[in-house]
Design an enzyme around this catalytic site. Structure first.
Site, PDB file in Angstrom:
ATOM      1  N   GLN A  86       0.850  -1.198   0.000  1.00  0.00           N
ATOM      2  CA  GLN A  86       0.000   0.000   0.000  1.00  0.00           C
ATOM      3  C   GLN A  86       0.883   1.245   0.000  1.00  0.00           C
ATOM      4  OE1 GLN A  86      -3.573  -0.584   2.892  1.00  0.00           O
ATOM      5  NE2 GLN A  86      -1.955  -1.946   3.607  1.00  0.00           N
ATOM      6  N   ASP A  89       6.256   4.625  -1.301  1.00  0.00           N
ATOM      7  CA  ASP A  89       7.709   4.838  -1.320  1.00  0.00           C
ATOM      8  C   ASP A  89       8.360   3.736  -2.161  1.00  0.00           C
ATOM      9  OD1 ASP A  89       7.532   3.527   1.968  1.00  0.00           O
ATOM     10  OD2 ASP A  89       8.511   2.475   0.316  1.00  0.00           O
ATOM     11  N   HIS A 104      -1.487   1.527  -4.271  1.00  0.00           N
ATOM     12  CA  HIS A 104      -1.902   2.922  -4.124  1.00  0.00           C
ATOM     13  C   HIS A 104      -1.026   3.884  -4.906  1.00  0.00           C
ATOM     14  CE1 HIS A 104      -3.989   1.689  -0.129  1.00  0.00           C
ATOM     15  NE2 HIS A 104      -4.652   1.319  -1.197  1.00  0.00           N
ATOM     16  N   GLY A 170       2.775  -4.293   9.029  1.00  0.00           N
ATOM     17  CA  GLY A 170       2.701  -2.843   9.212  1.00  0.00           C
ATOM     18  C   GLY A 170       1.554  -2.144   8.531  1.00  0.00           C
TER      19      GLY A 170
HETATM   20  N1  APR Z   1       6.661  -2.184  12.488  1.00  0.00           N
HETATM   21  C1  APR Z   1       5.479  -2.747  12.113  1.00  0.00           C
HETATM   22  N2  APR Z   1       4.289  -2.102  12.129  1.00  0.00           N
HETATM   23  C2  APR Z   1       4.304  -0.824  12.570  1.00  0.00           C
HETATM   24  C3  APR Z   1       5.493  -0.168  12.991  1.00  0.00           C
HETATM   25  C4  APR Z   1       6.701  -0.899  12.931  1.00  0.00           C
HETATM   26  N3  APR Z   1       7.875  -0.356  13.317  1.00  0.00           N
HETATM   27  N4  APR Z   1       5.160   1.103  13.376  1.00  0.00           N
HETATM   28  C5  APR Z   1       3.822   1.227  13.192  1.00  0.00           C
HETATM   29  N5  APR Z   1       3.309   0.070  12.721  1.00  0.00           N
HETATM   30  C6  APR Z   1       1.916  -0.242  12.396  1.00  0.00           C
HETATM   31  C7  APR Z   1       0.885   0.554  13.167  1.00  0.00           C
HETATM   32  O1  APR Z   1       0.598  -0.069  14.406  1.00  0.00           O
HETATM   33  C8  APR Z   1      -0.310   0.512  12.222  1.00  0.00           C
HETATM   34  O2  APR Z   1      -1.116  -0.623  12.463  1.00  0.00           O
HETATM   35  O3  APR Z   1       1.715   0.106  11.043  1.00  0.00           O
HETATM   36  C9  APR Z   1       0.337   0.381  10.835  1.00  0.00           C
HETATM   37  C10 APR Z   1       0.230   1.652  10.030  1.00  0.00           C
HETATM   38  O4  APR Z   1      -1.136   1.867   9.760  1.00  0.00           O
HETATM   39  P1  APR Z   1      -1.559   3.137   8.877  1.00  0.00           P
HETATM   40  O5  APR Z   1      -0.830   4.340   9.387  1.00  0.00           O
HETATM   41  O6  APR Z   1      -3.043   3.136   8.818  1.00  0.00           O
HETATM   42  O7  APR Z   1      -0.945   2.825   7.437  1.00  0.00           O
HETATM   43  P2  APR Z   1      -1.536   1.843   6.337  1.00  0.00           P
HETATM   44  O8  APR Z   1      -2.253   0.699   6.959  1.00  0.00           O
HETATM   45  O9  APR Z   1      -0.427   1.530   5.410  1.00  0.00           O
HETATM   46  O10 APR Z   1      -2.606   2.797   5.598  1.00  0.00           O
HETATM   47  C11 APR Z   1      -3.240   2.254   4.463  1.00  0.00           C
HETATM   48  O11 APR Z   1      -4.269   4.392   4.050  1.00  0.00           O
HETATM   49  O12 APR Z   1      -3.937   6.634   4.104  1.00  0.00           O
HETATM   50  C12 APR Z   1      -4.052   5.559   3.265  1.00  0.00           C
HETATM   51  O13 APR Z   1      -3.164   5.271   1.127  1.00  0.00           O
HETATM   52  C13 APR Z   1      -2.807   5.364   2.466  1.00  0.00           C
HETATM   53  O14 APR Z   1      -1.687   3.318   1.897  1.00  0.00           O
HETATM   54  C14 APR Z   1      -2.275   4.045   2.962  1.00  0.00           C
HETATM   55  C15 APR Z   1      -3.511   3.347   3.485  1.00  0.00           C
END
Ligand code: APR
Length: 230
Positions: A86, A89, A104, A170
């Site tokens: 998703q 980068d 995405h 993540g």
């Molecule tokens: N290692 C593993 N997981 C981690 C770490 C880490 N060091 N730090 C944070 N996390 C976890 C958090 O606990 C959280 O569950 O990564 C997750 C990040 O969640 P989001 O910030 O919601 O990111 P993501 O799930 O990729 O969002 C999905 O939403 O905003 C849109 O398009 C955007 O691709 C993105 C999509």
């Protein structure tokens, strides 16, 4: 060779210094999605949207893949590995992974606003007003904004249905259709979820939840999978 399909989110890049979206210091704490990540935002204030993605693209210059990105490449010695990310980068690419599907979009690409098949690698980190495609229209970030189609979701679903092992790293699994990919994974397929803040009540058949940072947990899981004599 067995198929390993890996779904990654912002959390795998967190230890590289790239902000996630929904953690306490996440991007959506500072910006409103409707101001920078929708087509309406683009129509309303192109400068703000262009600047938002320029800032994120600028940051790519200063960060690098972490132990989690690098460990995933090692799986390719023994498995057919497909990464569905998703993330926009390029850290999976820079770590050396081969089969990467960006659900995405990609920060380092831009595309025409009159023909979405015209996609270009952006030179440098800055997209500017007046940068146009070969048909003369303003270039936009090659990002799937909220409310827009996710062109690769069908391919991602097909890939997920072939997984002999499915690893989620993540992601808060908040955003669909990406979060729905889990439903394409066969019930009997072993699944792993790596996230230090994983919800305790998150259940799926044959799921192992590893509440640990990706930089620690992914290399360990990769080691186990490479030593697995099955
Ligand atoms: N290692 C593993 N997981 C981690 C770490 C880490 N060091 N730090 C944070 N996390 C976890 C958090 O606990 C959280 O569950 O990564 C997750 C990040 O969640 P989001 O910030 O919601 O990111 P993501 O799930 O990729 O969002 C999905 O939403 O905003 C849109 O398009 C955007 O691709 C993105 C999509």
């Amino acid at each position: 060779m067995k198929n390993i399909v890996i779904l990654t989110g912002a959390g795998i890049s967190a230890e590289s210094g790239i902000r996630t979206f929904r953690d306490s210091d996440g991007l959506w704490e500072e910006y409103r999605i409707e101001d920078v990540a929708t087509y309406e935002a683009w129509q309303r204030n192109q400068d703000l949207v262009i600047d938002f993605y320029n800032q994120r693209r600028r940051q790519l210059v200063d960060v690098k893949p972490n132990a989690a990105h690098i460990a995933l490449c090692r799986l390719e010695a023994k498995y057919n590995v497909h990464i569905i990310t998703q993330n926009v980068d390029d850290l999976h690419e820079r770590a050396g992974s081969k089969n990467i599907l960006h659900l995405h979009g990609e920060l380092k690409k831009v595309r025409s606003t009159v023909d979405d098949k015209l996609i270009y690698d952006l030179k440098g980190w800055e997209l500017k007003k007046g940068d146009v495609c070969e048909k003369g229209s303003q270039l936009r970030p090659h990002i799937v904004w909220f409310g827009e189609e996710v062109p690769l979701i069908q391919t991602a679903g097909e890939l997920s249905s072939t997984a002999d092992i499915f690893i989620i790293i993540g992601t808060s699994l908040n955003v669909y259709p990406a979060a729905g990919l889990l439903n394409f994974v066969p019930t009997l397929t072993p699944k792993y979820l790596i996230d230090p803040n994983a919800k305790d009540n998150y259940y799926k058949p044959n799921l192992t939840v590893i509440k640990e940072k990706a930089g620690i947990a992914v290399p360990k899981l990769v080691e186990d999978l490479l030593n697995d004599d099955e």
